[in-house]
Design an enzyme around this catalytic site. Sequence first.
Site, mmCIF file in Angstrom:
data_model
loop_
_atom_site.group_PDB
_atom_site.id
_atom_site.type_symbol
_atom_site.label_atom_id
_atom_site.label_comp_id
_atom_site.label_asym_id
_atom_site.label_seq_id
_atom_site.Cartn_x
_atom_site.Cartn_y
_atom_site.Cartn_z
ATOM 1 N N CYS A 1 17.671 -43.323 52.904
ATOM 2 C CA CYS A 1 18.862 -43.097 52.094
ATOM 3 C C CYS A 1 19.051 -41.593 52.080
ATOM 4 O O CYS A 1 18.314 -40.883 51.390
ATOM 5 C CB CYS A 1 18.668 -43.637 50.681
ATOM 6 N N CYS B 1 20.355 -40.186 48.394
ATOM 7 C CA CYS B 1 19.478 -40.179 47.213
ATOM 8 C C CYS B 1 18.164 -40.835 47.604
ATOM 9 O O CYS B 1 17.407 -40.242 48.367
ATOM 10 C CB CYS B 1 20.144 -40.807 45.993
ATOM 11 N N SER B 2 17.919 -42.034 47.132
ATOM 12 C CA SER B 2 16.651 -42.679 47.489
ATOM 13 C C SER B 2 16.773 -44.188 47.315
ATOM 14 O O SER B 2 15.843 -44.844 46.859
ATOM 15 C CB SER B 2 15.521 -42.140 46.619
#
Lengths: 225, 197
Positions: free
Chosen positions: B102, B105-106
Amino acid sequence: MARAHDIGGLKGLGPVEIERDEPVFHSEWEQRVFGITMATLGKGLYNVEQFRSGIEEIPIVPYMESSYYERWIVTLETNLIRAGVVSEDEIDARTVELSRHPGTDVGRREEAEFCEMLLSVIQAGVSPERDVEAPRRFESGDRVIAAGTTAAGHTRLPRYVRGKQGVVARLDKAFVYPETNVEGAGENPEWCYCVRFEADEVWGDGAEAGAPVYVDVWESYLEPA
Amino acid sequence: MGHDHDPISYPNLRTQAIESLLVEKGILASDAVDRVVSAYEEDIGPLNGARVVARAWSDGRYKTRLLENATGAIAELGISGMQGENMVALENTAEVHNVVVCTLCSCYPWPVLGLPPYWYKSPEYRARVVVEPRAVLAELGLEIDESRELRVWDSSAEIRYMVLPERPAGTDELAEDQLAELVSRDSMIGVAEARTP
């Protein structure tokens, strides 16, 4: 304008280091930050796009210098202040107080019913899928351009594919549109797509061969190629 | 908190300040914080994903369902939840290797893999794996032959991905729970292969 978080393809970063037997959290404060965030999201004080935006608003130097959960503290504060439940002055004053009296109990209160609700939401999930009446503009195999977004702030279109051509690889459901949801300006769901971009299209000559990147996008990011 | 005499870090103090204010104002449920943390430390983790992979290796029809409708197939094993509402499973084959990131972000499939490891959330991984995936995987000990397409999946919208690694050779005799032990978290992100017995 891209923000600090939008770093796909950025040069100059070092090796990826995998920590063996990494714990889920590295300290008690990380546990609390995670739990407080989930609990205040669960109370509806802000939404997940607003949570993300609070991280993206961090200027690039502190963004890069902060740890992951340090960035969560920033967005937690930003969103709690915007929700009007606490002020920056109050947080500053309490921080000073606690630093002078280490070991002070943070206090405790319980809400059994909310607790059960939150755990069941975590178990069941909350999909941003919505019904839309408009037909899709694109089908699998269509050539498209990731034309861009009009958003001044939060967007989910990575800058590295902006203006690049790709092919629709998968049709996804319609999901809440982040650009308006972040502003509290409505969900405005749109069809979503997974688009395949060839490496040389995105990165130019010298890209690794045979390494396409697949990016998930909302419909209004795309134009026909 | 704060029972030892080490200097308290600024993030720790800041977090305590926020927690104490929210408790005082009657906004935060302390029990909810405790239970959410323990759910992600103890219950929700990559053992869930390993069960999914082992089932797909053992049952061809399950594998077909997983690749067609991952969310539904994962739910068959009683696994569901936040950040796994819209799942896609990516099959590694002799021709294709998949790796997930990603960049913004995560985003990560929490119900099957738990919370993401630090490296997955690091700027180094997020920036580099999209542009030089073969180099990054090689650094992590996984050489992907030039003849295999290496697909990088950026979780930029609402789909969450898990990789279905190739079943290791010499595992024909193994039962499903033994197969699950070969499936690492990293193999379901795509930065490793499944272990060999």
